[in-house]
Each structure stands twice: as structure tokens, then as C-alpha cells.
Design an enzyme around this catalytic site. Structure first.
Site, PDB file in Angstrom:
ATOM      1  N   TYR A 164      65.079  22.829  65.108  1.00  0.00           N
ATOM      2  CA  TYR A 164      64.279  22.120  66.108  1.00  0.00           C
ATOM      3  C   TYR A 164      64.865  20.749  66.435  1.00  0.00           C
ATOM      4  CZ  TYR A 164      60.783  25.761  65.391  1.00  0.00           C
ATOM      5  OH  TYR A 164      60.137  26.972  65.321  1.00  0.00           O
ATOM      6  N   TYR A 218      68.166  42.214  58.860  1.00  0.00           N
ATOM      7  CA  TYR A 218      68.145  41.705  60.234  1.00  0.00           C
ATOM      8  C   TYR A 218      68.653  40.262  60.342  1.00  0.00           C
ATOM      9  CZ  TYR A 218      66.221  46.128  61.474  1.00  0.00           C
ATOM     10  OH  TYR A 218      66.082  47.485  61.682  1.00  0.00           O
ATOM     11  N   GLN A 261      48.976  28.078  60.372  1.00  0.00           N
ATOM     12  CA  GLN A 261      49.058  29.145  61.363  1.00  0.00           C
ATOM     13  C   GLN A 261      48.284  30.391  60.959  1.00  0.00           C
ATOM     14  OE1 GLN A 261      53.274  29.801  61.666  1.00  0.00           O
ATOM     15  NE2 GLN A 261      53.679  27.836  62.679  1.00  0.00           N
ATOM     16  N   GLU A 300      63.586  37.354  68.840  1.00  0.00           N
ATOM     17  CA  GLU A 300      64.268  38.647  68.849  1.00  0.00           C
ATOM     18  C   GLU A 300      63.303  39.815  69.021  1.00  0.00           C
ATOM     19  OE1 GLU A 300      67.750  37.431  65.571  1.00  0.00           O
ATOM     20  OE2 GLU A 300      66.374  39.100  65.165  1.00  0.00           O
ATOM     21  N   HIS A 312      54.337  30.741  59.140  1.00  0.00           N
ATOM     22  CA  HIS A 312      55.081  32.003  59.045  1.00  0.00           C
ATOM     23  C   HIS A 312      54.430  33.015  58.096  1.00  0.00           C
ATOM     24  CE1 HIS A 312      58.955  29.675  60.384  1.00  0.00           C
ATOM     25  NE2 HIS A 312      57.938  29.538  61.220  1.00  0.00           N
TER      26      HIS A 312
END
Length: 370
Positions: free
Chosen positions: A265, A254, A86, A244, A150
Site C-alpha cells: 500500500y 496460488y 473486517q 485475482e 483477512h
């Protein structure tokens, strides 16, 4: 008679569905028009306007493009960029005093380090003769990982010239986000030159990563200064559900992955909790996940009734999401640019118009429908 009654029922049902779809489409068509102003872009991860209204555009594959007078010029002498899963060349931001100092900031994937793999890095440089000069590496997350997910990587400045940036959990969900001694799953704060602010929340902890500003994040790919409140807002990807929006505050946790509105998933649960003491609640969350990317507040008066709204891109469902806010809550949402492509990045231009980076399309300019 029963046969004809059934036929009539299905005919009316079809007409109702068709009318509903037509009305939904018409709502969007009446709201905006758009024009592709930069075409043939694969993954415009980030872009920013220069004072002369030209655009710097990052392509995930490692290219930095200067678009001016309808022409693309590729910036040379960039740092070595690793394209991994990614990640690649990701966000870009100008120093708030760019007109005076010329500093440009980027986030990218770097393989620098002793361990194999790569991690998120932050650099600043200037451009001269279409080449990056005066390159300064401000931060490099460690250790490297061969996982391709990520990287986080959004950048934002506040009104005091502090630089905020995000790094995702790098796929190490159960270790990185809740451990302030490790990089990953965090939002960080630096001075514009890379030094650690003396009032960062964990500077007095000799074992902590002192650049950390908040923790317990999964993969924040949207971050922006709210120009109406001067707060840093960020959004992040959940797993299956639980994307979020958060207001980022110093030292706050958080919750990822201890609390979440999402599931694995596979459909199984990884936590029973959506709240726990000492952990922040999102001001908004999406289930199912929309896979948010890019984020901007509208300050322009160009779009009727849009001033103060928040725009968020959806990678998964391929639309631009207009969030109508009231008292820091999303009270209504509208889908724009549906099915044009995966919305990766969003900016409000110096002309007040909204520009959107869409994968395999380019950068489009949005006009209010006349």
C-alpha cells in the site's frame, strides 16, 4: 484570435467529455433497472434463498435475519460471534439437500481457543421456531489472532456435497499462506458433516492441516461452483493491485506472497515476481484493485446475452462487475449499479433474477431494462 481558438478548443473538449459520460451512463441505464427489496441493512455479508423464496441474510454485526412476507425476523441462539475488524458473521450456505435435512452453514469469527484474539470458524445448524438448533462446529482455525483483517470466509458446495471454505492470511503474509502446517491463506474442503475427505491433498502429511485443499491465497471473499464446468472458482483481494480470479485445484499453490501483480500500500514492492515455477497464474487479475466481494455465475435466460457471464462485486469502486468469459478468460467487463454502494454479496434467485447485497442499502433485485 488565439484567445478564441483556446476557448473553442476547451468548449469542444468539455462537450466531448460530457457526451462520453452521458453515453457511459446511458449504457448502464439501458441495461438494467433495480428495486430495493430488503432495506435498512448495514453489511449484508451473505444471503441465501430458502425453498419458500424467503431469504436468510447475515449481517456482519452478528445478526441472522429471516426476511419473509416483507418482515424481518432475527434468528436466536446463534453461536457466540466476535466482531473484530473486517470479521463477524459472514457467509451463509444451504446444504445441497436442504429440503431433506435442513442443514444451514455459516462462517463467522470465533474467540474459542487458548490464545487471545479470534479466527474463522465454520458451523452448521438447523432452524426451528426462529432459533438455531443442533449446532455443530465443523472447523475452527488456529491460533487466534488479535489482527482484524483477512478472515476470508466464503462457502461453496460442489456436486459431490463437499464443502469448500476460505480463510484469509489473517494479516500474517510472510508465514501463513505458504505453510501447510498452519491455518490461514488457504481454501479448505470437508465432507458436509465436517470430516476430512480421504483424498484431500495433504492427508498423508502428519504435520499438515489435513482440511487444506489449496494454499498461497491472500483473502478470498468470493467463491462459487461454476455450473458449466463443475469447477470451484474463487477470487481474492490483492494488496495495492493484483486482485485475482482463480480456478481452485487440489494441492495447488496460488503463490501469495511469493508472486503477485500487486505492491505494498505504501507503493514499495514485496516481491519481484509475477510468476514462479510450481505456482498457479490467475485466469484474471485487476490493477488497480477493485476489492472484490461476492461472486455468481448467471445461468438464467432473463438477461439478454448474460447467460454464462460472471458477476463480481467491487467494494472499493462501488459497482457490480459483469465479466464476459471466453475459454476461461475475461474478455470484456461492464460496470453496473455504479455508485449505489459497496457491493458485498450476490446471488441468483430461484426466480432467475440477480440479487445484490449492498452495504448501507440492502438487497436489490436487478431487472433487464424494458
Amino acid at each position: 484570435m488565439k484567445k478564441y481558438s483556446f476557448l473553442l478548443f476547451f468548449l469542444l473538449l468539455f462537450l466531448n467529455i460530457s457526451c462520453a459520460q452521458e453515453n457511459k451512463t446511458n449504457i448502464n441505464k439501458k441495461t438494467i433497472d433495480y428495486e430495493v427489496i430488503v432495506d435498512n441493512l448495514s453489511n449484508p455479508w451473505g444471503f441465501i434463498f430458502l425453498p419458500d423464496n424467503s431469504i436468510l441474510i447475515t449481517e456482519k454485526n452478528g445478526e441472522l435475519i429471516h426476511f419473509k412476507d416483507e418482515e424481518k425476523t432475527f434468528i436466536k441462539n446463534l453461536p457466540e460471534i466476535t466482531v473484530l475488524g473486517q470479521g463477524g458473521l459472514m457467509d451463509i450456505e444451504l446444504h445441497p439437500d436442504y429440503n431433506k435435512n435442513g442443514w444451514i452453514y455459516i462462517s463467522f469469527v470465533s474467540s474459542i481457543g487458548e490464545s487471545r484474539g479470534a479466527n474463522t470458524a465454520i458451523m452448521r445448524f438447523k432452524i426451528e421456531n426462529n432459533s438455531a438448533i443442533n449446532k455443530e462446529l465443523l472447523y475452527k482455525a488456529t491460533p487466534n489472532s488479535r489482527r482484524g483483517q483477512h478472515f476470508g470466509s466464503r462457502l461453496a458446495f460442489d456436486n459431490n456435497n463437499y464443502l469448500y471454505f476460505s480463510i484469509g492470511d489473517r494479516g500474517n503474509r510472510d508465514v501463513n499462506p505458504q505453510d501447510i502446517e498452519r491455518d490461514g491463506g488457504k481454501i479448505y474442503r470437508l465432507h458436509d458433516n465436517g470430516k476430512i475427505p480421504s483424498d484431500n491433498p495433504f492427508v498423508d502429511n502428519s504435520e499438515a492441516k489435513s482440511a487444506i485443499f489449496s494454499y498461497g491465497h491472500r483473502n478470498p471473499q468470493g467463491m462459487v461452483l461454476n455450473p458449466f464446468t463443475n469447477e470451484i472458482w474463487a477470487h481474492e483481494h490483492g494488496p495495492k493491485g493484483g486482485d485475482e480470479i482463480n480456478i481452485i485445484e487440489s494441492g495447488k499453490n496460488y503463490g501469495w506472497p511469493k508472486i503477485s501483480y500487486g505492491i505494498n500500500y505504501s507503493g514499495s514492492k514485496f516481491t519481484e515476481h509475477t510468476s514462479l515455477p510450481g505456482m498457479e497464474q490467475p485466469l484474471h487479475h485487476w490493477t488497480p484493485s477493485i476489492a472484490p466481494s461476492g461472486m455468481v455465475f448467471i445461468t438464467s435466460n432473463i438477461y439478454p446475452n448474460w447467460k454464462g457471464n460472471l458477476l463480481v462485486g467491487s467494494l472499493k469502486f462501488r459497482y457490480l462487475n459483469r465479466c464476459i468469459l471466453e475459454n476461461n478468460k475475461v474478455i470484456k467487463e461492464e460496470k453496473l449499479l455504479e455508485n449505489l454502494g459497496r457491493v458485498r454479496s450476490i446471488e441468483q434467485g430461484p426466480d432467475g433474477y440477480i440479487y445484490v447485497g449492498i452495504e448501507n442499502v440492502g438487497i436489490v433485485k436487478i431487472y433487464p431494462k424494458k
